[in-house]
Design a protein around this motif. Structure first.
Motif, PDB file in Angstrom:
ATOM      1  N   THR A 132       0.820  -1.227   0.000  1.00 43.60           N
ATOM      2  CA  THR A 132       0.000   0.000   0.000  1.00 43.60           C
ATOM      3  C   THR A 132       0.845   1.265   0.000  1.00 43.60           C
ATOM      4  O   THR A 132       0.397   2.307  -0.462  1.00 43.60           O
ATOM      5  CB  THR A 132      -0.956   0.044   1.204  1.00 43.60           C
ATOM      6  OG1 THR A 132      -0.218  -0.320   2.359  1.00 43.60           O
ATOM      7  CG2 THR A 132      -2.129  -0.889   1.026  1.00 43.60           C
ATOM      8  N   ASP A 133       2.068   1.187   0.534  1.00 41.59           N
ATOM      9  CA  ASP A 133       2.896   2.397   0.572  1.00 41.59           C
ATOM     10  C   ASP A 133       3.911   2.474  -0.576  1.00 41.59           C
ATOM     11  O   ASP A 133       4.816   3.311  -0.560  1.00 41.59           O
ATOM     12  CB  ASP A 133       3.590   2.537   1.934  1.00 41.59           C
ATOM     13  CG  ASP A 133       4.339   1.273   2.310  1.00 41.59           C
ATOM     14  OD1 ASP A 133       4.326   0.313   1.505  1.00 41.59           O
ATOM     15  OD2 ASP A 133       4.933   1.229   3.396  1.00 41.59           O
ATOM     16  N   HIS A 147      -1.574   3.424  -4.337  1.00 40.06           N
ATOM     17  CA  HIS A 147      -2.710   2.691  -3.770  1.00 40.06           C
ATOM     18  C   HIS A 147      -3.985   3.546  -3.823  1.00 40.06           C
ATOM     19  O   HIS A 147      -5.030   3.089  -4.292  1.00 40.06           O
ATOM     20  CB  HIS A 147      -2.358   2.304  -2.335  1.00 40.06           C
ATOM     21  CG  HIS A 147      -3.449   1.631  -1.579  1.00 40.06           C
ATOM     22  ND1 HIS A 147      -3.912   0.377  -1.897  1.00 40.06           N
ATOM     23  CD2 HIS A 147      -4.182   2.051  -0.522  1.00 40.06           C
ATOM     24  CE1 HIS A 147      -4.882   0.037  -1.051  1.00 40.06           C
ATOM     25  NE2 HIS A 147      -5.068   1.037  -0.211  1.00 40.06           N
ATOM     26  N   GLU A 148      -3.868   4.796  -3.371  1.00 41.67           N
ATOM     27  CA  GLU A 148      -5.049   5.671  -3.332  1.00 41.67           C
ATOM     28  C   GLU A 148      -5.577   5.946  -4.743  1.00 41.67           C
ATOM     29  O   GLU A 148      -6.780   5.911  -4.979  1.00 41.67           O
ATOM     30  CB  GLU A 148      -4.732   7.003  -2.633  1.00 41.67           C
ATOM     31  CG  GLU A 148      -4.656   6.924  -1.109  1.00 41.67           C
ATOM     32  CD  GLU A 148      -3.418   6.188  -0.613  1.00 41.67           C
ATOM     33  OE1 GLU A 148      -2.386   6.141  -1.354  1.00 41.67           O
ATOM     34  OE2 GLU A 148      -3.470   5.626   0.505  1.00 41.67           O
ATOM     35  N   SER A 177      -9.355   4.526  -9.461  1.00 42.68           N
ATOM     36  CA  SER A 177      -9.380   4.437 -10.923  1.00 42.68           C
ATOM     37  C   SER A 177      -9.500   3.023 -11.487  1.00 42.68           C
ATOM     38  O   SER A 177      -9.911   2.862 -12.630  1.00 42.68           O
ATOM     39  CB  SER A 177      -8.117   5.082 -11.487  1.00 42.68           C
ATOM     40  OG  SER A 177      -6.973   4.336 -11.088  1.00 42.68           O
ATOM     41  N   SER A 178      -9.119   1.997 -10.713  1.00 40.88           N
ATOM     42  CA  SER A 178      -8.981   0.676 -11.342  1.00 40.88           C
ATOM     43  C   SER A 178      -9.937  -0.357 -10.742  1.00 40.88           C
ATOM     44  O   SER A 178      -9.822  -0.717  -9.571  1.00 40.88           O
ATOM     45  CB  SER A 178      -7.541   0.176 -11.212  1.00 40.88           C
ATOM     46  OG  SER A 178      -7.451  -1.185 -11.583  1.00 40.88           O
ATOM     47  N   GLU A 179     -10.827  -0.850 -11.582  1.00 39.33           N
ATOM     48  CA  GLU A 179     -11.733  -1.903 -11.113  1.00 39.33           C
ATOM     49  C   GLU A 179     -10.969  -3.183 -10.796  1.00 39.33           C
ATOM     50  O   GLU A 179     -11.270  -3.875  -9.833  1.00 39.33           O
ATOM     51  CB  GLU A 179     -12.790  -2.197 -12.177  1.00 39.33           C
ATOM     52  CG  GLU A 179     -14.065  -1.404 -11.982  1.00 39.33           C
ATOM     53  CD  GLU A 179     -15.083  -1.710 -13.067  1.00 39.33           C
ATOM     54  OE1 GLU A 179     -15.298  -2.913 -13.345  1.00 39.33           O
ATOM     55  OE2 GLU A 179     -15.647  -0.746 -13.623  1.00 39.33           O
ATOM     56  N   ILE A 205      -8.907  -6.887  -6.582  1.00 33.92           N
ATOM     57  CA  ILE A 205      -7.794  -7.521  -5.867  1.00 33.92           C
ATOM     58  C   ILE A 205      -7.850  -7.139  -4.383  1.00 33.92           C
ATOM     59  O   ILE A 205      -7.659  -7.972  -3.504  1.00 33.92           O
ATOM     60  CB  ILE A 205      -6.440  -7.099  -6.488  1.00 33.92           C
ATOM     61  CG1 ILE A 205      -6.314  -7.663  -7.904  1.00 33.92           C
ATOM     62  CG2 ILE A 205      -5.267  -7.571  -5.631  1.00 33.92           C
ATOM     63  CD1 ILE A 205      -5.178  -7.071  -8.717  1.00 33.92           C
ATOM     64  N   VAL A 206      -8.140  -5.876  -4.130  1.00 34.02           N
ATOM     65  CA  VAL A 206      -8.176  -5.393  -2.746  1.00 34.02           C
ATOM     66  C   VAL A 206      -9.267  -6.099  -1.952  1.00 34.02           C
ATOM     67  O   VAL A 206      -9.070  -6.461  -0.786  1.00 34.02           O
ATOM     68  CB  VAL A 206      -8.405  -3.858  -2.702  1.00 34.02           C
ATOM     69  CG1 VAL A 206      -8.676  -3.372  -1.288  1.00 34.02           C
ATOM     70  CG2 VAL A 206      -7.191  -3.140  -3.271  1.00 34.02           C
TER      71      VAL A 206
END
Ligand code: GTP
Ligand code: MG
Length: 242
Positions: A207-208, A226-227, A232-234, A239-240
């Motif tokens: 994440t960092d 990450h933010e 922006s990404s489906e 994955i998240v």
């Protein structure tokens, strides 16, 4: 020229010899020293294949890979092994001692430097408990250490070499959550001037990261922090939440 250690992919396509379809298509990115570049994507997406092109386990079919601005093909094996440390997805140990395993790529290191690498890799504890410590024997295939210990010894080996580029292929997966967190906190300082490329399955590991590349069926389908990717990404959102 870009700084030493910089890894550049320029429109790289790769297919395994004999296979019909390419496994990687039109991959372009730059991994800079002082930054962490993370590669995430589902199983079979091509993450390991992408990393393996960097130390020339295979050569790109099309496009070009440069290290510090120099095309890989002009660099030579020695320069590649001196400047790049890879911790493979299935880390391996050689039969021999712990010390000889750590010295692969760090022949001239002081013993204290080996212990420092072990400390960072959270491996000093179990090594100091083994009879003979650095002289303790590793059996063929490293079967007399656990998977997590093997992973940490391979990370220590990579650190001892003090490369300009680190490649970690899912290298923290065999570690429990607390060891994983300690190890990654300890890695920050010794890798701060290097280009670090981390392949991850768990988002928590990355994440960092300074940039995250989302790989899907051999293509980079999204990139950002990450933010940014959460917005922006489906594919990244999937994955998240998976
Ligand atoms: P995980 O490690 O499972 O998360 O997958 P990955 O993203 O690292 O994928 P990898 O790069 O290992 O594989 C990408 C594609 O290449 C898959 O379809 C594999 O089946 C294929 N592949 C991997 N290694 C080889 C190989 O040595 N030969 C051939 N022909 N195909 C391979
Ligand atoms: Mg893999």
């Amino acid at each position: 020229l870009p700084e030493p250690g910089t890894v550049e992919f320029k429109d790289v396509t790769f297919g395994y010899p004999g296979a019909e379809a390419p496994v990687l298509s039109n991959i372009s990115f730059t991994a800079k020293p002082g930054q962490t570049t993370a590669i995430i994507g589902s199983t079979g997406a091509g993450k390991t294949t992408l990393l393996n092109l960097i130390p020339r386990l295979y050569d790109a079919t099309e496009g070009e890979i440069l290290i510090g601005g120099v095309p890989l093909k002009e660099l030579g094996r020695e320069a590649i092994s001196q400047n790049i440390s890879a911790v493979p997805q299935r880390p391996y140990l050689f039969s021999g001692t712990i010390e000889s395993n750590l010295r692969f790529g760090a022949q001239d290191a002081e013993e204290e430097e080996l212990w420092e690498a072990l400390r960072i890799a959270q491996a000093d504890g179990f090594v100091s408990e083994r009879e003979g410590q650095l002289e303790s024997k590793i059996s063929q295939g490293g079967t007399n250490v656990s998977g997590g210990q093997r992973q940490r010894l391979c990370i220590a080996r990579a650190l001892a070499a003090k490369p300009k580029t680190y490649l970690f292929d899912d290298s923290f997966s065999a570690l429990d959550v607390s060891t994983d967190a300690k190890l990654r906190a300890a890695l920050v300082e010794p890798t701060k001037d290097a280009a670090v490329i981390i392949v991850a399955q768990r988002v928590s590991t990355i994440t960092d990261a300074d940039q995250i590349l989302v790989l899907d069926h051999g293509e980079i389908v999204a990139r950002g922090t990450h933010e940014e990717l959460l917005e922006s990404s489906e594919t990244y959102q999937e994955i998240v939440t998976s």
